[in-house]
Design an enzyme around this catalytic site. Structure first.
Site, PDB file in Angstrom:
ATOM      1  N   TYR A   1       0.847  -1.197   0.000  1.00  0.00           N
ATOM      2  CA  TYR A   1       0.000   0.000   0.000  1.00  0.00           C
ATOM      3  C   TYR A   1       0.884   1.249   0.000  1.00  0.00           C
ATOM      4  O   TYR A   1       1.532   1.570   0.994  1.00  0.00           O
ATOM      5  CB  TYR A   1      -0.928   0.023   1.212  1.00  0.00           C
ATOM      6  CG  TYR A   1      -1.836  -1.175   1.347  1.00  0.00           C
ATOM      7  CD1 TYR A   1      -2.182  -1.956   0.245  1.00  0.00           C
ATOM      8  CD2 TYR A   1      -2.372  -1.534   2.588  1.00  0.00           C
ATOM      9  CE1 TYR A   1      -3.010  -3.065   0.378  1.00  0.00           C
ATOM     10  CE2 TYR A   1      -3.208  -2.630   2.722  1.00  0.00           C
ATOM     11  CZ  TYR A   1      -3.520  -3.396   1.616  1.00  0.00           C
ATOM     12  OH  TYR A   1      -4.335  -4.489   1.752  1.00  0.00           O
TER      13      TYR A   1
ATOM     14  N   HIS B   1       0.150 -12.172   1.404  1.00  0.00           N
ATOM     15  CA  HIS B   1      -0.880 -11.393   0.721  1.00  0.00           C
ATOM     16  C   HIS B   1      -1.466 -12.133  -0.481  1.00  0.00           C
ATOM     17  O   HIS B   1      -2.672 -12.080  -0.739  1.00  0.00           O
ATOM     18  CB  HIS B   1      -0.267 -10.057   0.283  1.00  0.00           C
ATOM     19  CG  HIS B   1      -1.253  -8.951   0.141  1.00  0.00           C
ATOM     20  ND1 HIS B   1      -0.883  -7.626   0.096  1.00  0.00           N
ATOM     21  CD2 HIS B   1      -2.596  -8.941   0.041  1.00  0.00           C
ATOM     22  CE1 HIS B   1      -1.955  -6.863  -0.030  1.00  0.00           C
ATOM     23  NE2 HIS B   1      -3.002  -7.640  -0.077  1.00  0.00           N
TER      24      HIS B   1
ATOM     25  N   SER C   1     -12.930  -5.529   1.868  1.00  0.00           N
ATOM     26  CA  SER C   1     -13.947  -4.977   0.957  1.00  0.00           C
ATOM     27  C   SER C   1     -15.348  -5.518   1.252  1.00  0.00           C
ATOM     28  O   SER C   1     -16.079  -5.901   0.338  1.00  0.00           O
ATOM     29  CB  SER C   1     -13.569  -5.269  -0.500  1.00  0.00           C
ATOM     30  OG  SER C   1     -12.368  -4.638  -0.858  1.00  0.00           O
ATOM     31  N   PRO C   2     -15.765  -5.556   2.534  1.00  0.00           N
ATOM     32  CA  PRO C   2     -17.117  -6.037   2.839  1.00  0.00           C
ATOM     33  C   PRO C   2     -18.209  -5.111   2.316  1.00  0.00           C
ATOM     34  O   PRO C   2     -19.380  -5.499   2.276  1.00  0.00           O
ATOM     35  CB  PRO C   2     -17.124  -6.102   4.369  1.00  0.00           C
ATOM     36  CG  PRO C   2     -16.147  -5.049   4.779  1.00  0.00           C
ATOM     37  CD  PRO C   2     -15.053  -5.104   3.752  1.00  0.00           C
TER      38      PRO C   2
ATOM     39  N   ARG D   1     -16.023  -2.306  -2.047  1.00  0.00           N
ATOM     40  CA  ARG D   1     -15.226  -1.127  -2.407  1.00  0.00           C
ATOM     41  C   ARG D   1     -16.074   0.144  -2.482  1.00  0.00           C
ATOM     42  O   ARG D   1     -15.835   1.028  -3.293  1.00  0.00           O
ATOM     43  CB  ARG D   1     -14.474  -1.369  -3.712  1.00  0.00           C
ATOM     44  CG  ARG D   1     -13.437  -2.462  -3.601  1.00  0.00           C
ATOM     45  CD  ARG D   1     -12.743  -2.771  -4.914  1.00  0.00           C
ATOM     46  NE  ARG D   1     -11.705  -3.749  -4.694  1.00  0.00           N
ATOM     47  CZ  ARG D   1     -11.901  -5.061  -4.590  1.00  0.00           C
ATOM     48  NH1 ARG D   1     -13.122  -5.536  -4.714  1.00  0.00           N
ATOM     49  NH2 ARG D   1     -10.907  -5.891  -4.360  1.00  0.00           N
TER      50      ARG D   1
ATOM     51  N   PHE E   1     -19.227   0.345  -3.367  1.00  0.00           N
ATOM     52  CA  PHE E   1     -20.373   0.290  -4.271  1.00  0.00           C
ATOM     53  C   PHE E   1     -21.650  -0.082  -3.522  1.00  0.00           C
ATOM     54  O   PHE E   1     -22.739   0.420  -3.841  1.00  0.00           O
ATOM     55  CB  PHE E   1     -20.104  -0.729  -5.383  1.00  0.00           C
ATOM     56  CG  PHE E   1     -21.045  -0.623  -6.552  1.00  0.00           C
ATOM     57  CD1 PHE E   1     -20.836   0.319  -7.543  1.00  0.00           C
ATOM     58  CD2 PHE E   1     -22.146  -1.465  -6.663  1.00  0.00           C
ATOM     59  CE1 PHE E   1     -21.699   0.426  -8.622  1.00  0.00           C
ATOM     60  CE2 PHE E   1     -23.013  -1.376  -7.737  1.00  0.00           C
ATOM     61  CZ  PHE E   1     -22.789  -0.419  -8.723  1.00  0.00           C
TER      62      PHE E   1
ATOM     63  N   ALA F   1     -22.642   4.983  -2.743  1.00  0.00           N
ATOM     64  CA  ALA F   1     -21.907   6.248  -2.838  1.00  0.00           C
ATOM     65  C   ALA F   1     -21.603   6.639  -4.274  1.00  0.00           C
ATOM     66  O   ALA F   1     -21.402   7.808  -4.587  1.00  0.00           O
ATOM     67  CB  ALA F   1     -20.601   6.155  -2.048  1.00  0.00           C
TER      68      ALA F   1
END
Length: 337
Positions: free
Chosen positions: A61, A129, A208-209, A212, A214, A218
């Site tokens: 990140y 990861h 991402s529960p 992201r 969507f 939003a």
């Protein structure tokens, strides 16, 4: 929302006690457009005050920037938090390059680099990861075990692996947590990994529960609604005809939210918590946010209970979603199941 702190659960069979919801910190440094650093730091403090103790980052990140960003917070609250970071995704100066490395030498160096950036002597939860099938899993996990033996890492985790891979790794050394995408829009993890995690006593940490963002409503088309620096503009599910199809799928989410007087995001998070109960899993979702208002909203979702009929209305959504999770699905574990 109640003023109480969220309840605590055990991270894996022998892991630490953590808040039942964690905080994904990725977006504070990259991928979701510009960040107000002061606001993000307030969100970190607010999360801890609300009972969040699992804070999630990764070396990829911001190419280490997110770990460096978290370092002052870690220093101020080291004994109060469970710090999770990850290795495996390799980046270079080429912004389009993403490699995956699981070789022992890389793992050892990645851990030492993360410890330095985070300003700490030990990582509480260290994830692989992504899995590189070219490297024997026992070899990679063996290198992670060495980090535990050296006192640099406390608990081990895996991300986006299959059920068979989780079982294989767990036979080498206990795995505390499996991190995978899990939401109303993404249920691939239920194919094999969820059952294996339940059998082994491994906690599931859904990233991402909220799909992201969507699932919150939003935005309806990332290609037109979001800034150029937002990586969701290039996600197959969130642009063009796919976005229009998927936005229509959210109608029952909004209807249920209105009936409870809550938001669509809270319904989506409550679904993850209750879906885990069906499988007999301990689950600690890590929704990411940079704003305290969203944080409070997300934490309140831990108090929401959906009825059986509501859960039945939400059940078909994932099967109807248009578009892959990523442009190249070979980057995920689903192709190995």
């Amino acid at each position: 929302m109640s003023n109480s702190r969220i309840r605590q659960v055990t991270l894996g069979t022998h892991g630490p006690q953590v808040g039942v919801q964690g905080l994904g910190c990725m977006g504070m440094s990259e991928f979701y457009g510009d960040t107000d650093e002061a606001a993000a730091r307030q969100t970190l403090e607010g999360a801890l005050a609300g009972g969040v103790t699992l804070f999630d980052t990764a070396d990829v990140y911001g190419r280490g920037a997110n770990e460096e960003f978290l370092a002052p917070f870690v220093a101020a609250h080291r004994d109060e938090i469970t710090l999770a970071t990850k290795f495996a995704i390799e980046r270079t100066d080429d912004p389009h390059y993403r490699g995956v490395r699981n070789d022992p030498a890389y793992i050892r160096q990645a851990a030492e680099d993360s410890l330095r950036r985070l300003g700490t002597e030990v990582i509480d939860l260290y994830y692989m990861h992504r899995r590189d099938p070219a490297v024997p899993l026992a070899e990679s996990v063996g290198a992670m075990v060495e980090l535990v033996e050296r006192g640099l890492v406390r608990h081990l985790g895996l991300s986006e692996v299959t059920g068979a891979e989780l079982r294989e790794a767990h036979a080498v050394h206990p795995i505390a947590a499996l991190q995978s995408e899990w939401s109303l829009f993404s249920r691939d993890v239920e194919r094999s990994a969820v059952g294996a995690a339940a059998d082994l006593g491994v906690a599931l940490v859904p990233y991402s529960p909220l799909g992201r963002g969507f699932l919150t409503g939003a935005f309806t088309d990332a290609g037109t609604d979001l800034s150029d620096g937002d990586f969701r503009r290039y996600q197959p599910r969130f642009t063009g005809e796919n976005a229009r199809t998927n936005a229509a799928l959210l109608e029952p989410v909004h209807t249920i939210a209105a009936a409870h007087g809550v938001t669509a995001a809270q319904v989506a998070l409550a679904w993850v918590h209750q879906r885990a109960q069906v499988h007999g899993l301990t689950v600690i979702p890590i929704p990411g946010t940079r704003r305290t208002t969203r944080l409070r909203e997300n934490l309140a979702a831990t108090e929401l209970t959906l009825g059986a009929e509501e859960l039945a209305e939400l059940e078909p959504i994932a099967d109807r979603v248009a578009g892959d999770r990523y442009p190249d699905m070979s980057s995920t574990a689903t192709v190995r199941e």
